[in-house]
Enzyme design. Structure first.
Site, mmCIF file in Angstrom:
data_model
loop_
_atom_site.group_PDB
_atom_site.id
_atom_site.type_symbol
_atom_site.label_atom_id
_atom_site.label_comp_id
_atom_site.label_asym_id
_atom_site.label_seq_id
_atom_site.Cartn_x
_atom_site.Cartn_y
_atom_site.Cartn_z
ATOM 1 C CB CYS A 173 -0.934 0.104 1.249
ATOM 2 S SG CYS A 173 -1.966 1.264 1.227
ATOM 3 C CB VAL A 174 1.367 3.942 -2.410
ATOM 4 C CG1 VAL A 174 2.350 3.077 -3.418
ATOM 5 C CG2 VAL A 174 0.174 4.185 -2.925
#
Length: 428
Positions: free
Chosen positions: A283-284
């Protein structure tokens, strides 16, 4: 001669640094005030730009490295380095939102271009497999700036009570706590060569270092559970026998970069450079993987964010567009651009709606995957290999490998990270 040489090498290390001095990437002492001095690459790039000549890609990379090395803030015992990806959200977001509040058409153009630019930057960094703090800083700064606009432009109008403000503030604090928990260890697999049982920076460095070396056999047993449970921990011959009898299975479970045998549903993250138990995705927005140990906190952070965001949007629309329903005020609020304060609040509302819609989509996909006991990585792998059962135009992908029913799937998700000994893949 040797003592004299040793004295010269140790002398710069003993000199204390002031708050504006630092040691650059070349190992030399530098000063923050000299950040724009002596940059041949930047001078060359400016000359080629003025003469309408194309700039070389390696020149752009050197300019970026130089800027990231010189971008520092004064600190005790030396200036601290600032990640260059943190700066654009802090500078551009307030500028774009203020420009969008000048006119309705400007608001449409700006609010449409912001998601496009974010997606472009995501695919650019995702293709290069690079870590970036851009999205994490964008999310945190968006929360802080929306709260600042709410306190400055909405609360003084007198339609938000103390209880409502306290509830919104508590929601914001809970979001930060959930994000802090979600950013912690997602379930890193420990390497037998590392003695630390709990994940740490030294352990991660050890895994990356060992991953660069080639392997000729299997490592020894791992007391922290990094070996596949299908292989007996105290039987090294058993592991070699598995490698001879079923090479395809070993090839699937063995990670040559981390030098370990992965348990079921674990995967190596190419961005983090380490294997994660029951990895869902990288997850960025939290700049970390979502795995076995932080998946619950990730879902909780999404849920609290959605509830808090919808509540804040409703409070703002009830203040600037009175006597209208939430949906009607979102699309029809006459006279909102006659006042700059209400126009800025309305622009921030639409910005929050766009972010909330994106997070709601992620939350929906997560709920579906949990209900079918499938991870996002397994979904992408099933789509590439054209396996699994697709429902609702591909919104639901059921691999059938770990699906044990709705209630049992959610029960297994609620107990993630609570068991020290993991069941074999055949029993999951």
């Amino acid at each position: 001669m040797k003592p004299v040489k040793k004295k010269k090498t140790e002398e710069p290390e003993l000199e204390p640094l002031c708050c504006c001095e630092y040691i650059d990437r070349n190992g030399e002492k530098n000063h923050v005030a000299a950040c724009l001095c002596d940059c041949q690459d930047l001078d060359e790039g400016c000359d080629r730009w003025l003469t309408c000549k194309s700039m070389r890609p390696e020149t752009c990379e050197r300019i970026t490295d130089t800027i990231s090395d010189r971008l520092r803030i004064p600190w005790l015992r030396g200036a601290k380095k600032v990640n260059i990806s943190v700066v654009p959200p802090l500078v551009l977001l307030p500028v774009f939102l203020h420009v969008a509040s000048w006119h309705f058409l400007l608001g449409v153009v700006v609010l449409t271009s912001l998601p496009v630019l974010a997606l472009w930057y995501y695919y650019l960094t995702h293709r290069r497999k690079e870590q970036t703090l851009f999205f994490l800083s964008l999310g945190l700064f968006s929360l802080g700036y929306m709260y600042y606009v709410f306190l400055r432009e909405v609360v003084p109008k007198g339609r938000v009570g103390p209880a409502q403000l306290a509830l919104l503030t508590c929601g914001l604090l809970l979001i930060l706590l959930a994000l802090y928990r979600a950013k912690k260890d997602p379930g890193y697999l420990s390497n037998p060569a590392c003695n630390d049982r709990s994940p740490s920076n030294s352990q991660i460095e050890c895994l990356i270092k060992k991953g660069q070396e080639k392997t000729k056999g299997f490592p020894g047993t791992d007391t922290s559970g990094s070996l596949n449970n299908r292989t007996p921990k105290d039987d090294i011959k058993g592991s070699s026998r598995v490698g001879l009898d079923s090479p395809a299975k070993v090839k699937e479970d063995w990670c040559a970069k981390c030098q370990l045998v992965r348990p079921a549903r674990a995967w190596h993250c190419r961005i983090c450079g380490i294997c994660v138990r029951r990895m869902d995705h990288h997850c960025v927005w939290i700049n970390s993987c979502v795995g076995e140990s932080n998946h619950q906190a990730f879902i909780l952070a999404l849920l609290i964010f959605l509830l808090t965001s919808v509540y804040g949007i409703s409070l703002t629309l009830n203040t600037i567009c009175r006597d209208r329903s939430l949906f009607t005020a979102l699309f029809y609020c006459p006279g909102v651009y006659t006042n700059y304060s209400s126009a800025l609040s309305f622009t921030c509302v639409w910005y929050s709606v766009i972010i909330t819609a994106g997070m709601a989509y992620i939350f929906l996909i997560q709920l579906i995957n949990i209900s079918y006991n499938v991870t996002e990585r397994e979904v992408q792998q099933a789509l590439r290999q054209k396996t699994g059962r697709r429902l609702l135009c591909g919104l639901i992908v059921d691999t059938g490998q770990y699906n044990r029913g709705f209630l049992r799937n959610w029960h297994q998700f609620s107990t993630l990270g609570t068991h020290t000994v993991h069941a074999p893949a055949e029993d999951i």
